[in-house]
Scaffold this motif. Structure first.
Motif, PDB file in Angstrom:
ATOM      1  N   GLN A  63       0.971   1.182  -6.403  1.00 27.10           N
ATOM      2  CA  GLN A  63      -0.278   1.920  -6.504  1.00 27.10           C
ATOM      3  C   GLN A  63      -0.540   2.368  -7.940  1.00 27.10           C
ATOM      4  N   ALA A  64       0.523   2.749  -8.641  1.00 27.78           N
ATOM      5  CA  ALA A  64       0.367   3.166 -10.049  1.00 27.78           C
ATOM      6  C   ALA A  64      -0.099   1.995 -10.901  1.00 27.78           C
ATOM      7  N   SER A  65       0.465   0.801 -10.659  1.00 23.82           N
ATOM      8  CA  SER A  65       0.056  -0.386 -11.414  1.00 23.82           C
ATOM      9  C   SER A  65      -1.406  -0.721 -11.148  1.00 23.82           C
ATOM     10  N   MET A  66      -1.810  -0.596  -9.882  1.00 19.67           N
ATOM     11  CA  MET A  66      -3.207  -0.886  -9.548  1.00 19.67           C
ATOM     12  C   MET A  66      -4.134   0.097 -10.274  1.00 19.67           C
ATOM     13  N   SER A  67      -3.751   1.363 -10.297  1.00 19.79           N
ATOM     14  CA  SER A  67      -4.582   2.371 -10.953  1.00 19.79           C
ATOM     15  C   SER A  67      -4.655   2.131 -12.451  1.00 19.79           C
ATOM     16  N   GLU A  68      -3.499   1.792 -13.035  1.00 22.98           N
ATOM     17  CA  GLU A  68      -3.430   1.592 -14.488  1.00 22.98           C
ATOM     18  C   GLU A  68      -4.296   0.419 -14.926  1.00 22.98           C
ATOM     19  N   GLY A 110      -8.473  -3.214  -7.558  1.00 29.00           N
ATOM     20  CA  GLY A 110      -8.825  -2.700  -6.245  1.00 29.00           C
ATOM     21  C   GLY A 110      -8.155  -3.512  -5.147  1.00 29.00           C
ATOM     22  N   ARG A 146       0.805  -1.211   0.000  1.00 34.50           N
ATOM     23  CA  ARG A 146       0.000   0.000   0.000  1.00 34.50           C
ATOM     24  C   ARG A 146       0.842   1.266   0.000  1.00 34.50           C
ATOM     25  N   GLY A 178      -6.798  -1.042 -13.110  1.00 30.75           N
ATOM     26  CA  GLY A 178      -8.114  -1.120 -12.487  1.00 30.75           C
ATOM     27  C   GLY A 178      -8.223  -2.183 -11.409  1.00 30.75           C
TER      28      GLY A 178
END
Length: 529
Positions: A90-95, A99, A84, A97
């Motif tokens: 975090q960038a990979s999770m955002s890219e 959660g 976290r 999608g």
């Protein structure tokens, strides 16, 4: 909120054992947690009226290949494994999608139970979980951020912290991670043992042993040693299945001696006759069959009343009031039996420190299994000594054959001898031990000690001569010389049972013939170290 507390926003739940599932999930939802689930778990939650996402809603893929593939996807494992506080994660999770998943609740396909009920090969293979262990290990690895639960017994721990602290603490997540890795390790151990058994491999290249903590003990054999009792392996009636009805906590030595006592008394068929074994320091000091348990106990006690003080008493039938009254006449550490009558429980209850254990059944002395002993840097593993005298073909090797009464006593003595530490000599008469020699470096010394104990017991009982007069004698291994046999004959033995197999068997047989003693060979040795 403490910096090490992690809130739970989303929980992934996929369990085979649904004990307490709905109540657990309802309390999560009450705290605003979003539920994600699979298959039967999702159905159970939805039927309970809870809102729950399907894993397919995260992955964009349906379950496929009969459920073999459903959670093995970046949308699941990325949500579990993402650190976290790592900007890149975090960038990979955002890219992509993805959660975050803050709580993973998984218990595995019931592989062990499937094997235990005798399912066929294909069904056992289908009950090898793949996605479950992967999610458990991923969550445990990322315990800095994610809590993992592998057993319903941990539900209350998680809920207590969530409701009291707003999330799980690092200390709890670490403990849960340890439990998680222990579960996947034992699961893999069960699978590898099963494959070895299917292949008939008695010596697999790698052995894995596992156990579940039953009790942390005050100390080991001595007060400066730490100790604990773990349950594991094949289920076998005994100390692992026992309910302690009364008495103070069992010690390491109590457990060891109680196991020895119960395994020994299991040699005696409860249908044939009541039997009692008295154990001291893992060795029998008195064994007998009788018309009643009380009679058997008093016969067993007469063998060596001095050693029986502070011993362990095992019975092959339900402890009754008469036997209980007799046993509590002297100081006894533990009584163990398949069951006990209410009256017997009350009688034993008057001795507050006396432990009473009931096991529910007797172990099968013919059953297989493994025995393990630790060595420096390794383990010795062997199959259980499940040879029983009732299944042996006794060979009469002397001119005189044993009488029917001698045969009964010989079989009795050899049953006992199996449970006496080597070198072992057992004198028996009228289905009771009358002298036991255990654990000596020389077999003749064991024969002498057993005779000496018989003389002492006779003196204590006010008898004119020891009960070894007219007895039989059993030896756990062959007599390497005639001297041990001659010592037994001098003590009063009239018949002998031993494995045979010595290069001097002819000399031993000749000595028996000269004395008019009957002797039978079993062909089976019972060394016990």
């Amino acid at each position: 909120m403490s910096t090490d507390v992690r809130p739970i926003v989303r929980a992934l739940i996929s369990v085979s054992d649904k004990t307490g599932l709905v109540a657990f999930a309802e309390r999560l939802v009450a705290r605003g947690v979003e539920l994600v689930s699979t298959g039967g778990t999702r159905k159970a939650l939805a039927e309970a009226g809870l809102k729950v996402l399907d894993v397919a809603d995260l992955t964009g893929f349906p379950e496929m290949m009969d459920g073999r593939v459903k959670t093995l996807h970046p949308a699941v494992h990325g949500g579990i494994l993402a650190v976290r506080d790592d900007a890149g994660h975090q960038a990979s999770m955002s890219e992509h999608g993805i959660g975050p998943i803050d709580l993973v609740v998984v218990n595995l396909y019931p592989f062990e139970a499937t094997v235990a009920r005798g399912a066929d090969y294909d069904e056992c293979v289908e009950n090898i979980d793949i996605g479950g262990p992967a999610m458990i290990r991923a969550a445990a690895k990322n315990h800095a951020d994610v809590a993992v639960v592998v057993d319903a017994s941990s539900y209350e721990t998680v809920l207590g912290e969530l409701e009291g602290k707003g999330g799980t603490t690092l200390a709890t997540r670490r403990k849960l991670a340890q439990l998680a890795y222990a579960r996947t390790a034992t699961y893999d151990a069960a699978i590898t043992r099963w494959f070895a058994s299917v292949e008939g491999d008695d010596t697999p290249n790698t052995r894995i042993f596992d156990g579940t903590l039953a009790e942390a003990l005050r100390y080991g054999e001595n007060p400066h040693q730490s100790a604990a009792f773990y349950k594991g392996g094949a289920l076998r009636p005994g100390v692992a299945t026992a309910r302690q009805l009364q008495g103070k906590a069992l010690s390491y030595n109590n457990l060891n001696d109680t196991d020895a006592a119960f395994e020994a008394v299991a040699e005696f068929d409860p249908v044939r006759a009541p039997a009692v074994v008295i154990i001291k320091h893992a060795n029998p000091c008195g064994v007998a069959e009788g018309e009643t348990l009380e009679a058997a106990y008093r016969k067993a006690l007469a063998c060596d009343p001095t050693s029986a003080f502070g011993g362990i008493v095992a019975l092959n039938r339900t402890l009754d009031a008469e036997a209980a009254r007799a046993i509590v006449e002297i100081f006894t550490e533990v009584i163990v039996a398949p069951d006990a009558t209410p009256e017997a429980v009350a009688i034993v209850g008057a001795k507050k420190n006396l432990r009473l254990l009931v096991t529910g059944a007797l172990p099968d002395p013919r059953a297989g299994g493994l025995q393990v002993k630790s060595l420096a840097g390794g383990l010795l593993v062997q199959s259980r000594d499940n040879a029983v005298v009732d299944g042996m073909e006794l060979q009469v090797v002397t001119k005189r054959a044993p009488t029917a009464a001698e045969r009964a006593d010989l079989a009795f003595a050899f049953r006992v001898c199996k449970h006496v530490k080597s070198n072992a000599i057992v004198y028996a008469k009228d289905l009771a031990t009358v002298g036991i020699g255990a654990g000596q470096m020389s077999r003749v010394d064991s024969a002498r000690i057993a005779a000496s104990k018989a003389r002492d017991a006779a003196a204590a009982a006010g008898l004119a001569e020891p009960l070894t007069k007219g007895c039989v004698v059993a030896s756990d291994a062959f007599f390497p010389f005639a001297d041990g046999l001659l010592t037994a004959i001098e003590a009063g033995a009239t018949a002998v049972i031993q494995p045979g197999g010595s290069i001097r068997d002819r000399d031993v047989i000749a000595a028996a013939d000269e004395a008019g003693v009957a002797m039978v060979f079993t062909g089976v040795r019972h060394f016990r170290h």
